[in-house]
Design a protein around this motif. Structure first.
Motif, PDB file in Angstrom:
ATOM      1  N   ASP A 295       0.822  -1.203   0.000  1.00  0.00           N
ATOM      2  CA  ASP A 295       0.000   0.000   0.000  1.00  0.00           C
ATOM      3  C   ASP A 295       0.861   1.259   0.000  1.00  0.00           C
ATOM      4  N   ASN A 296       2.130   1.116  -0.377  1.00  0.00           N
ATOM      5  CA  ASN A 296       3.058   2.247  -0.440  1.00  0.00           C
ATOM      6  C   ASN A 296       3.413   2.496  -1.901  1.00  0.00           C
ATOM      7  N   ILE A 297       3.000   3.649  -2.416  1.00  0.00           N
ATOM      8  CA  ILE A 297       3.253   3.957  -3.819  1.00  0.00           C
ATOM      9  C   ILE A 297       4.748   4.094  -4.079  1.00  0.00           C
ATOM     10  N   GLY A 298       5.500   4.595  -3.091  1.00  0.00           N
ATOM     11  CA  GLY A 298       6.937   4.733  -3.267  1.00  0.00           C
ATOM     12  C   GLY A 298       7.614   3.395  -3.513  1.00  0.00           C
ATOM     13  N   GLU A 299       7.192   2.352  -2.798  1.00  0.00           N
ATOM     14  CA  GLU A 299       7.752   1.025  -3.024  1.00  0.00           C
ATOM     15  C   GLU A 299       7.461   0.537  -4.439  1.00  0.00           C
ATOM     16  N   ALA A 302       9.521   2.411  -7.039  1.00  0.00           N
ATOM     17  CA  ALA A 302      10.930   2.023  -7.015  1.00  0.00           C
ATOM     18  C   ALA A 302      11.138   0.680  -7.705  1.00  0.00           C
ATOM     19  N   VAL A 303      10.260  -0.289  -7.426  1.00  0.00           N
ATOM     20  CA  VAL A 303      10.372  -1.594  -8.081  1.00  0.00           C
ATOM     21  C   VAL A 303      10.121  -1.469  -9.575  1.00  0.00           C
ATOM     22  N   LYS A 304       9.158  -0.670  -9.954  1.00  0.00           N
ATOM     23  CA  LYS A 304       8.854  -0.476 -11.376  1.00  0.00           C
ATOM     24  C   LYS A 304      10.031   0.152 -12.108  1.00  0.00           C
ATOM     25  N   ASP A 305      10.666   1.170 -11.521  1.00  0.00           N
ATOM     26  CA  ASP A 305      11.807   1.822 -12.170  1.00  0.00           C
ATOM     27  C   ASP A 305      12.971   0.854 -12.338  1.00  0.00           C
ATOM     28  N   LYS A 306      13.237   0.051 -11.311  1.00  0.00           N
ATOM     29  CA  LYS A 306      14.324  -0.923 -11.412  1.00  0.00           C
ATOM     30  C   LYS A 306      14.010  -1.982 -12.456  1.00  0.00           C
ATOM     31  N   ALA A 307      12.764  -2.429 -12.523  1.00  0.00           N
ATOM     32  CA  ALA A 307      12.381  -3.415 -13.540  1.00  0.00           C
ATOM     33  C   ALA A 307      12.510  -2.825 -14.939  1.00  0.00           C
ATOM     34  N   SER A 308      12.132  -1.560 -15.096  1.00  0.00           N
ATOM     35  CA  SER A 308      12.277  -0.902 -16.409  1.00  0.00           C
ATOM     36  C   SER A 308      13.749  -0.790 -16.793  1.00  0.00           C
ATOM     37  N   GLU A 309      14.599  -0.484 -15.819  1.00  0.00           N
ATOM     38  CA  GLU A 309      16.040  -0.390 -16.101  1.00  0.00           C
ATOM     39  C   GLU A 309      16.598  -1.733 -16.539  1.00  0.00           C
ATOM     40  N   GLU A 310      16.217  -2.794 -15.819  1.00  0.00           N
ATOM     41  CA  GLU A 310      16.675  -4.131 -16.204  1.00  0.00           C
ATOM     42  C   GLU A 310      16.110  -4.540 -17.565  1.00  0.00           C
ATOM     43  N   LYS A 853      15.983   7.596  -2.144  1.00  0.00           N
ATOM     44  CA  LYS A 853      14.672   7.101  -1.746  1.00  0.00           C
ATOM     45  C   LYS A 853      14.318   5.802  -2.468  1.00  0.00           C
ATOM     46  N   ALA A 854      14.637   5.707  -3.734  1.00  0.00           N
ATOM     47  CA  ALA A 854      14.302   4.495  -4.487  1.00  0.00           C
ATOM     48  C   ALA A 854      15.039   3.283  -3.917  1.00  0.00           C
ATOM     49  N   ILE A 855      16.310   3.470  -3.527  1.00  0.00           N
ATOM     50  CA  ILE A 855      17.071   2.356  -2.952  1.00  0.00           C
ATOM     51  C   ILE A 855      16.465   1.947  -1.614  1.00  0.00           C
ATOM     52  N   ARG A 856      16.054   2.950  -0.820  1.00  0.00           N
ATOM     53  CA  ARG A 856      15.458   2.630   0.476  1.00  0.00           C
ATOM     54  C   ARG A 856      14.135   1.890   0.301  1.00  0.00           C
ATOM     55  N   MET A 857      13.357   2.284  -0.694  1.00  0.00           N
ATOM     56  CA  MET A 857      12.084   1.606  -0.932  1.00  0.00           C
ATOM     57  C   MET A 857      12.298   0.171  -1.394  1.00  0.00           C
ATOM     58  N   ARG A 858      13.281  -0.037  -2.254  1.00  0.00           N
ATOM     59  CA  ARG A 858      13.549  -1.414  -2.700  1.00  0.00           C
ATOM     60  C   ARG A 858      14.090  -2.266  -1.561  1.00  0.00           C
ATOM     61  N   THR A 859      14.834  -1.630  -0.648  1.00  0.00           N
ATOM     62  CA  THR A 859      15.298  -2.374   0.528  1.00  0.00           C
ATOM     63  C   THR A 859      14.116  -2.805   1.390  1.00  0.00           C
ATOM     64  N   ARG A 860      13.101  -1.945   1.509  1.00  0.00           N
ATOM     65  CA  ARG A 860      11.899  -2.321   2.254  1.00  0.00           C
ATOM     66  C   ARG A 860      11.221  -3.528   1.625  1.00  0.00           C
ATOM     67  N   VAL A 861      11.090  -3.520   0.311  1.00  0.00           N
ATOM     68  CA  VAL A 861      10.450  -4.649  -0.382  1.00  0.00           C
ATOM     69  C   VAL A 861      11.261  -5.925  -0.172  1.00  0.00           C
TER      70      VAL A 861
END
Length: 966
Positions: A295-299, A302-310, A853-861
């Motif tokens: 329920d966290n849009i930031g998470e 962050a996952v979407k951006d990393k998936a797009s990069e990969e 922030k994106a790294i912190r959100m991916r760490t949460r996931v």
């Protein structure tokens, strides 16, 4: 005439002066006079000064006393070179601790004092006094620590404080959920609500200012350090304000504040969690569940951006051959992840979040769990028990359970009696008398006219049972006819099982059994639907419940076959992988997808369905295992052929029609996702031994708790004849269930406004590990709010586990472990870690820049995924999959708020000081330090406003009584 002549001559002189010297002559004349007077004054001053000095020199030795020799000596002493200072480096009496402590002191003085002090003075005495003061405080601190018993702190207070913190957080979440509105800043609202609940629970203290205001936090640490210096320093050193202030600032702002900030940083905690469970591999299914439930849009972003990069990287690769298939699969998986993230973000932004339980309850297509399965499953039984209590049919259910317990107990006692008779020991009359008393107890409790509530059953059967009890010896099967009628009544009566399947409790039961899937969500902004349980290719659009409950007239056909085999190497492990092609044909659509399974997946699936459907064990035959040469190509082809035959027999329409509930297991196995295994071979083999013992204990316990006190005592005496093992089990059962009333009502005692430090249960406080585990399970999984029958079963299982693992030496082992934790070696290791963290390589560590922030959100996931993955399946089987997931995510969410983490750190610090200095009344001191809390002031105002009417009433009554007396 004379005066006129004077004025005349005077005027003439003035006129002649002006004509001769000009109009400015008067100014020149005045200037000349001024210079003359000034010059004379200066000459007089200089002459007088020189004469005075000569006179003083002449009379100095004859009139003034001699000067002291102390001043010249002080000057001479100061001009000498500084002598080397000798420092006593002993602090704690252990060299392995003193050495790193001395380094910490040296580094602190160097980086916090010396760098500015040497610009003012070269004198080392001030630095020496500060160092000696610090060393003296550490010596006193070490002496206090050696005299303190740390076992209660680590085994009781620390656990109680953590449980209280978790309870406050859980109640704050519930209070926010009850409001129902969408707050703009839920994090800030949660923090405010948390401290509201804290002050209601603590009643004397609230730490909101210390945790939310940096200025108040620094002031609190200064006051605390000053109190500690007052306790630890000699009075003379403490009265030296300059030195005291320096030491206070070094401790508060240089050491404690950075340490507390680091320990309360959510990102630091998340990294530490990942490091602790680094050996566990992330599971794809757990990762996708976290994404779908986030329920966290930031998470999600962050996952979407990393998936797009990969995804961009994979598309840029130039590959050919076999690698291209692997890359295509990775690209499809990344596209699926991006699609799920986009759909979830749109749902959260549009406010279309749904409750899975409510949606499933209205959806109408749910798996059917037979009643006989419900009655033997701990998780399912508690929901059915709650429903029966709501409808007033609890007497029927408890009668059925009590008879089960009576049957098992009677069979055990008769077997023991037969073995005793073979040995020449006769106790027939006594045993049969006790069995008769137990049977009469069951009859009186549930079937007699005096029973309340009474089981409504055919009077003829009850009369026949009464006659049998009066004239015949009781047998284990004496209640079977009535129990069978009660079972049929619960099964067919619309008030009970049929209505239970339409109740929301049934849906929650499916969620706890992990048999409830979220149906497809239709209604995104772009008009496309999202498959909650879809595959990376997006081919599966129906949930498992939709598939497993589609009527036969809708002509849904499912075909599957193994299309290919391969050998994989993962982290040094080699295993065979089978590609299964699945075709599903609906009246309106046709879909195809692939899924991959190992032989161990087939084996686990086969054992699972044969346990649930015993008739399949004689029909389905899984190809056997092979230990050696099981990666040979010829062997793999043969196994592929045998597994294909197994699948075709399994998917036979007649087979599916004979066992409708089998469809759920089949679709779950063939779905394109990581297969979630149940229990391993070893666990299943152990269950063949453990499950009968566990069921027997549960049934015996239910029988004992349903009897009157005198009969229960008799049953306990009977258990003494069962040998050493049975005697021990009987004692456990008596301790756990003897004082429980026969009809177990759900407790509604409100634990919201009390700490968890009170005794949590009988016979628990003395058992340290049982107390800790039961307390944590209560707070993490909220067991006290649920059926107490489940909680007692869990406590009983924990007792058996602890005794089977460690026996009666567990408390001693824990005390030994606490002694090991406080040993010089462990303390020295902690000091070294602190030194290396703050001064790596002897250099003051720079402030670590806050991570992106994106790294912190991916760490949460990643942290949430790791926690869900590490949870054992056995825990889900005991308390339910949904409860386990919610409990674990609640604990993780609690650590994502820095203010709340600070509160927990400060609570631990306060309890530490109260344990270390029990005679200094630190509890009252902390109450005074936190007395400026705004939440505390508001709470006192509300309390005063509620107490004011009652106080006025009591005053009015006292006045009336006084008037009547007068």
């Amino acid at each position: 005439q004379t005066s006129l002549s004077i004025w005349g001559w005077g005027s003439l002189g003035v006129v002649l002066f002006l004509v001769t010297f000009g109009p400015f002559a008067i100014f020149y004349f005045a200037f000349y006079i001024l210079c003359f007077v000034g010059g004379g004054f200066v000459v007089t001053l200089l002459f007088g000064k020189s004469n005075s000095e000569k006179y003083l020199e002449q009379c100095e030795h004859s009139f003034l006393p001699c000067t002291s020799v102390g001043i010249p000596k002080c000057i001479e002493e100061m001009k000498r070179e500084a002598r080397p200072i000798k420092i006593d480096r002993r602090l704690t009496g252990a060299n392995i601790i003193d050495e790193p402590l001395q380094q910490v002191i040296q580094f602190s003085l160097r980086d916090y004092v010396q760098y500015w002090y040497y610009t003012l003075s070269d004198d080392e005495s001030f630095l020496l006094e500060i160092r000696q003061a610090l060393q003296y405080a550490l010596v006193q601190f070490s002496a206090r620590s050696k005299e303190t018993d740390w076992q209660p702190y680590f085994t009781t207070r620390l656990v109680d404080d953590f449980g209280t913190h978790l309870r406050v957080f859980r109640k704050a979440q519930q209070r926010i959920a009850e409001k129902g509105d969408q707050m703009k800043d839920q994090a800030e609202e949660l923090v405010d609500t948390f401290f509201e609940v804290e002050v209601e629970m603590e009643k004397e203290v609230c730490r909101d200012l210390v945790c939310t205001s940096p200025k108040d936090e620094e002031g609190f640490l200064r006051d605390l350090c000053e109190v500690l210096l007052y306790i630890l320093l000699p009075p003379g050193d403490f009265q030296n304000k300059i030195m005291r202030y320096f030491v206070r600032e070094i401790l508060s702002r240089g050491i404690l504040l950075p340490l507390i900030n680091q320990l309360s940083d959510p990102d630091y905690i998340n990294q530490y969690v990942i490091w602790m469970i680094r050996d566990s591999n992330c599971n794809y299914e757990a990762f996708m569940n976290i994404i779908k439930l986030s329920d966290n849009i930031g998470e999600l972003e962050a996952v979407k951006d990393k998936a797009s990069e990969e995804l961009q990287y994979l598309r840029s690769l130039d590959t050919a051959g076999d690698d291209i298939n692997t890359i295509k699969n990775q690209i499809n998986s990344l596209l699926y992840v991006i699609k799920v993230c986009d759909s979830r973000i749109q749902r959260l932004q549009s406010g279309k979040e749904i409750d899975t339980v409510k949606l499933a309850a209205n959806f109408g297509k749910l798996c059917t769990v037979p009643l006989d399965h419900i009655l033997v499953d701990n998780v399912a039984l508690q929901f059915f028990m709650d429903y029966m209590q709501q409808t007033g049919g609890q007497a029927h259910l408890f009668f059925w359970m009590t008879v089960e317990g009576y049957r098992v107990t009677a069979q055990q006692q008769l077997e023991v009696l037969q073995s005793r008779q073979k040995d020449g020991k006769h106790q027939t009359n006594q045993t049969k008398g006790l069995l008769r008393a137990a049977a009469f107890g069951v009859y009186e409790q549930y079937l007699s006219e005096k029973a309340s509530p009474r089981v409504n059953i055919d009077d003829n059967l009850v009369a026949k049972l009464a006659e049998t009890l009066n004239h015949e010896d009781p047998t284990p099967e004496i209640f079977d006819d009535i129990q069978r009628k009660v079972y049929e009544l619960m099964l067919r009566d619309e008030r009970f099982y049929p209505s239970f399947k339409q109740n929301v409790l049934y849906v929650r039961m499916l969620a706890e059994l992990d048999m409830l899937k979220d149906p497809s969500f239709r209604g995104s902004d772009d008009g496309e639907g999202e498959s909650f349980n879809g595959s990376p290719t997006g081919s599966i659009n129906l949930s498992l419940d939709d598939l497993s409950n589609v009527p036969s007239d809708e002509a849904v056909q499912l075909h599957a076959y193994i299309s290919d085999t391969g050998v994989c190497n993962d982290h040094g492990k080699t295993y065979a992988l089978y590609a299964i092609t699945v075709h599903r044909r609906n009246p309106n659509s046709e879909e195809t997808w692939k899924t991959y399974r190992r032989y161990s997946d087939f084996h686990d699936f086969h054992m699972r369905i044969t346990e649930q459907f015993e008739n399949l064990a004689n029909i389905l035959k899984l190809p056997g295992k092979k230990t050696f040469n099981n990666m040979d190509r010829e062997f793999l082809e043969k196994r592929k052929k045998d597994l294909n035959a197994y699948l075709q027999l399994l998917l036979n329409p007649e087979m599916m029609k004979a066992s409708p509930a089998l469809a759920h297991y089949v679709y779950d196995f063939l779905e394109n996702k990581a297969y979630s295994k149940g229990k391993g071979d070893f666990a299943r083999k152990m269950d063949t031994f453990v499950n009968p013992l566990r069921n027997s204990m549960r049934n015996v316990s239910n029988a004992v708790k349903s009897l009157p006190d005198s009969l229960a005592e008799g049953m306990t005496k009977m258990s003494d004849n069962m040998g050493k093992m049975s005697e021990r089990l009987g004692q456990d059962i008596k301790q756990s269930f003897f004082k429980v009333p026969p009809l177990i009502q759900k407790t509604y005692s409100d634990p919201d406004h009390c700490r968890v430090a009170a005794p949590i249960d009988d016979n628990v406080d003395d058992n340290i590990p049982l107390r800790v585990m039961l307390l944590l399970m209560d707070e993490v999984f909220d067991l006290k709010e649920r059926n107490q029958w489940l909680r007692r079963n869990i406590k009983n299982l924990l007792q058996q586990l602890i005794r089977a693992t460690y026996g009666d030496t567990i408390n001693r082992k824990i005390v030994d472990h606490v002694d090991w934790m406080t040993s010089p070696e462990q303390v020295a290791d902690a000091v070294k870690r602190f030194r290396d963290a703050f001064w790596p390589n002897g250099i003051l560590a720079e402030t670590v820049p806050r991570r992106d922030k994106a790294i912190r959100m991916r760490t949460r996931v990643a942290g949430k995924t790791k926690l869900l993955e590490v949870m054992p399946d056995e825990l889900k089987h005991i308390i339910g999959a949904e409860t386990t997931r919610k409990g674990i995510l609640r604990v993780f969410e609690m650590f994502q708020h820095a203010q709340l983490n600070k509160r927990m750190v400060y609570v631990f610090l306060e309890r530490f000081l109260e344990t270390l200095f029990p005679q200094n009344k630190f509890h009252e001191l902390f109450n005074k330090l936190h007395s400026r809390s705004k939440q505390m002031q508001r709470y006192k105002q509300r309390l005063h406003s509620t107490q004011a009417p009652s106080l006025q009433k009591s005053l009015l009554v006292s006045h009336i009584r006084l008037l009547m007396h007068l």
